[in-house]
Structures are given as structure tokens and as C-alpha cells.
Design an enzyme around this catalytic site. Structure first.
Site, PDB file in Angstrom:
ATOM      1  N   CYS A  56       0.839  -1.203   0.000  1.00  0.00           N
ATOM      2  CA  CYS A  56       0.000   0.000   0.000  1.00  0.00           C
ATOM      3  C   CYS A  56       0.871   1.250   0.000  1.00  0.00           C
ATOM      4  O   CYS A  56       1.724   1.428   0.886  1.00  0.00           O
ATOM      5  CB  CYS A  56      -0.920  -0.013   1.214  1.00  0.00           C
ATOM      6  SG  CYS A  56      -1.897   1.503   1.391  1.00  0.00           S
ATOM      7  N   LYS A  83     -11.289  -7.918   4.981  1.00  0.00           N
ATOM      8  CA  LYS A  83     -10.844  -7.245   6.204  1.00  0.00           C
ATOM      9  C   LYS A  83     -11.419  -7.920   7.447  1.00  0.00           C
ATOM     10  O   LYS A  83     -12.617  -8.224   7.499  1.00  0.00           O
ATOM     11  CB  LYS A  83     -11.278  -5.779   6.164  1.00  0.00           C
ATOM     12  CG  LYS A  83     -10.674  -5.002   5.010  1.00  0.00           C
ATOM     13  CD  LYS A  83     -11.373  -3.674   4.793  1.00  0.00           C
ATOM     14  CE  LYS A  83     -10.905  -3.031   3.494  1.00  0.00           C
ATOM     15  NZ  LYS A  83     -11.708  -1.854   3.125  1.00  0.00           N
ATOM     16  N   VAL A  96      -5.785   1.313   5.455  1.00  0.00           N
ATOM     17  CA  VAL A  96      -4.510   1.442   6.144  1.00  0.00           C
ATOM     18  C   VAL A  96      -3.790   2.666   5.581  1.00  0.00           C
ATOM     19  O   VAL A  96      -4.077   3.087   4.458  1.00  0.00           O
ATOM     20  CB  VAL A  96      -3.649   0.168   5.957  1.00  0.00           C
ATOM     21  CG1 VAL A  96      -4.305  -1.021   6.628  1.00  0.00           C
ATOM     22  CG2 VAL A  96      -3.405  -0.152   4.475  1.00  0.00           C
ATOM     23  N   GLU A 108      -5.487   7.381   8.560  1.00  0.00           N
ATOM     24  CA  GLU A 108      -5.161   8.245   7.420  1.00  0.00           C
ATOM     25  C   GLU A 108      -3.671   8.603   7.465  1.00  0.00           C
ATOM     26  O   GLU A 108      -3.171   9.072   8.485  1.00  0.00           O
ATOM     27  CB  GLU A 108      -6.013   9.509   7.370  1.00  0.00           C
ATOM     28  CG  GLU A 108      -7.416   9.291   6.839  1.00  0.00           C
ATOM     29  CD  GLU A 108      -7.423   8.892   5.367  1.00  0.00           C
ATOM     30  OE1 GLU A 108      -7.004   9.682   4.506  1.00  0.00           O
ATOM     31  OE2 GLU A 108      -7.866   7.772   5.072  1.00  0.00           O
ATOM     32  N   SER A 109      -2.976   8.394   6.338  1.00  0.00           N
ATOM     33  CA  SER A 109      -1.516   8.470   6.316  1.00  0.00           C
ATOM     34  C   SER A 109      -0.972   9.824   6.757  1.00  0.00           C
ATOM     35  O   SER A 109      -0.055   9.895   7.591  1.00  0.00           O
ATOM     36  CB  SER A 109      -0.984   8.124   4.924  1.00  0.00           C
ATOM     37  OG  SER A 109      -1.474   9.025   3.937  1.00  0.00           O
TER      38      SER A 109
END
Length: 267
Positions: A56, A83, A96, A108-109
Site C-alpha cells: 500500500c 478485512k 490502512v 489516514e496516512s
């Protein structure tokens, strides 16, 4: 032509990357956990956990921050097509990366990365200057608006008659990012938040050729290709790196609609 071979990494280098990453992360669940699985118990108070997926791009953003800051953590990889029920209880958006520490959840990145700088203030990566922080956010907005969507369409499979137009939009949008690079790194003289937040897509550029027949000219993007070379020398990038060959293999499973999240792992 964009010369992917220039950045190819040999098997012995991949071994180095795995060893390097183990100094930062206890890969307690390298194989992706699916629906019906049990959530692994936490390792104890104060321990940081990352819910991730090995391929990802967004999760790699946070892994880069963790590696650059030298933070110890454990990884739980998630099967994004199946999931686990307990994972959906932790994050309503079901994506993710997700960080968990002492029962507290952040997802949230970009939010995760700023959070890491907040709770581990040593070696802060996020810009402190409001104007510089705004500049980096605007470049990310350009990326999201002008490049990322077209990139996703290409690697996930665009209809053949639509591919030339999408490819042109991608290349045209990438010119905005080329123009935004005015120093050795997007963040200045050394890599910082913007570099780590953009890098995962550049690492996967080989997929554009193999999945969509799209090549990016090094002559047209000299600053970006030079930047890629500098990024590949960084220990934190090496720690999170997959070779073009591995990304190409994963890309094939993505196009087939059967993303192999455990690609390359031993049974």
C-alpha cells in the site's frame, strides 16, 4: 525514456533492506490477516502498532516516517479484500495505515505522520514553519489533483481506447511536480515530509510500463529522476523498499483483480 533499470536492486540488497527494517519494526504479522481472524493482543503499554499492507502506497508513507525517526513498532498486515471484523471496529473507513498506542487509534496516512511527529518530537519531520508547511501541502494537493488519480487508473487497468488520454493527463500532471522541485529534495537540502509522502508512487513507476505501456521520459523530467536517485540512497527508503520486479509482480495480481498481499512470503 525513463530508465527503470538504473534503479534496479539486486537480491542481496533486498536482504539488507529486510535486516535494516527489522531494527525498527517487529514484523509480528507479516502475512495479511483476514476476516475471521483474531486481533493479536498488544505487546504492552507504550508499544506502538501499525496496521498496514505491504504494497500500500499510503501505508508506506507512514513506514517511511517510522524508519526516518527510528521508532520501534510492530506491524499487523491487513487483507484489504477480506478485512477482519475487529479491524473495521478500529477504523470506520477500513483503510490502512492505522496507528494504535495504548488503545488510542489514529488513521489516514498524513494524519498518522503528523501524529508521529507529535508523540515522538525528536527528529521532527513535519515542517514547523507555517508557510513551508502550507507549501508542502499545496504540492501534495497538486499531486492528488493532477497525478495520483491518473496513475491509479493506469496501474489498475484503463480501457485500451482511453489509455492514451489518461497517460497524457498523467504525464502533463507530473510536470507540475517537476516544476515544484527546486532543491535537492522537495523539503530542502535533505529529505522531509513531502519527500516521504510522495516517494511510494515513484518507487512503483515500473508498473506504468508493464501495466499500461506508459513510459516517462528522463529528458522531460530531469529533476525528478535525479531526486529518485538521491532518495534511493537514504537508509529509510532502503528499509521500506521493494524492487521494480516485485512491484511488477504485484501489479499483475492487481490487474487480475486478485491482489496478492502476501506475494513473496514463505508459506
Amino acid at each position: 525514456m525513463f530508465i527503470i533499470s538504473r534503479f534496479r536492486v539486486q537480491a542481496r540488497f533486498s536482504v539488507f533492506c529486510r535486516r535494516y527494517s527489522q531494527t525498527f519494526a517487529n514484523m509480528s504479522s507479516e502475512r495479511a490477516l483476514k476476516r475471521g481472524s483474531a486481533c493479536p493482543p498488544p505487546h504492552g503499554p507504550g508499544k506502538l502498532r501499525l496496521y498496514s499492507m505491504r504494497f500500500c502506497t499510503y501505508a508506506q508513507r507512514t513506514r517511511l516516517f517510522l524508519a526516518a525517526k527510528g521508532i520501534e513498532y510492530e506491524t499487523i498486515n491487513i487483507h484489504l479484500r477480506e478485512k477482519p471484523e475487529w479491524f473495521l471496529e478500529k477504523t470506520p473507513i477500513g483503510k490502512v495505515p492505522v496507528l494504535e498506542k495504548d488503545g488510542k487509534i489514529v488513521y489516514e496516512s498524513l494524519v498518522c505522520n503528523e501524529y508521529l511527529d507529535g508523540i515522538y518530537p525528536d527528529k521532527c519531520i513535519t515542517p514547523r514553519d507555517p508557510l513551508e508547511k502550507a507549501r508542502q501541502s499545496m504540492v501534495l494537493a497538486l499531486w492528488d489533483t493532477k497525478v495520483a488519480g491518473f496513475y491509479s487508473k493506469l496501474v489498475r487497468g484503463t480501457k485500451e481506447d482511453e489509455r492514451p488520454a489518461v497517460a497524457k493527463q498523467f504525464v502533463d500532471g507530473l510536470q507540475y511536480i517537476e516544476n515544484a522541485l527546486t532543491q535537492p529534495f522537495f523539503s530542502g537540502d535533505k529529505a522531509g515530509a513531502l519527500d516521504y509522502n510522495l516517494w511510494p508512487w515513484f518507487e512503483r513507476f515500473s508498473m506504468l510500463k508493464n501495466c499500461a505501456g506508459v513510459e516517462v521520459s528522463a529528458d522531460k523530467f530531469p529533476k525528478l529522476t535525479a531526486w529518485m536517485g538521491r532518495m534511493l540512497e537514504l537508509p529509510e527508503v532502503k528499509a521500506c523498499f521493494f524492487s521494480p520486479e516485485v512491484h511488477d509482480q504485484y501489479g499483475k495480481t492487481l490487474l487480475a483483480g486478485k491482489s496478492d498481499y502476501d506475494l513473496g512470503l514463505e508459506e
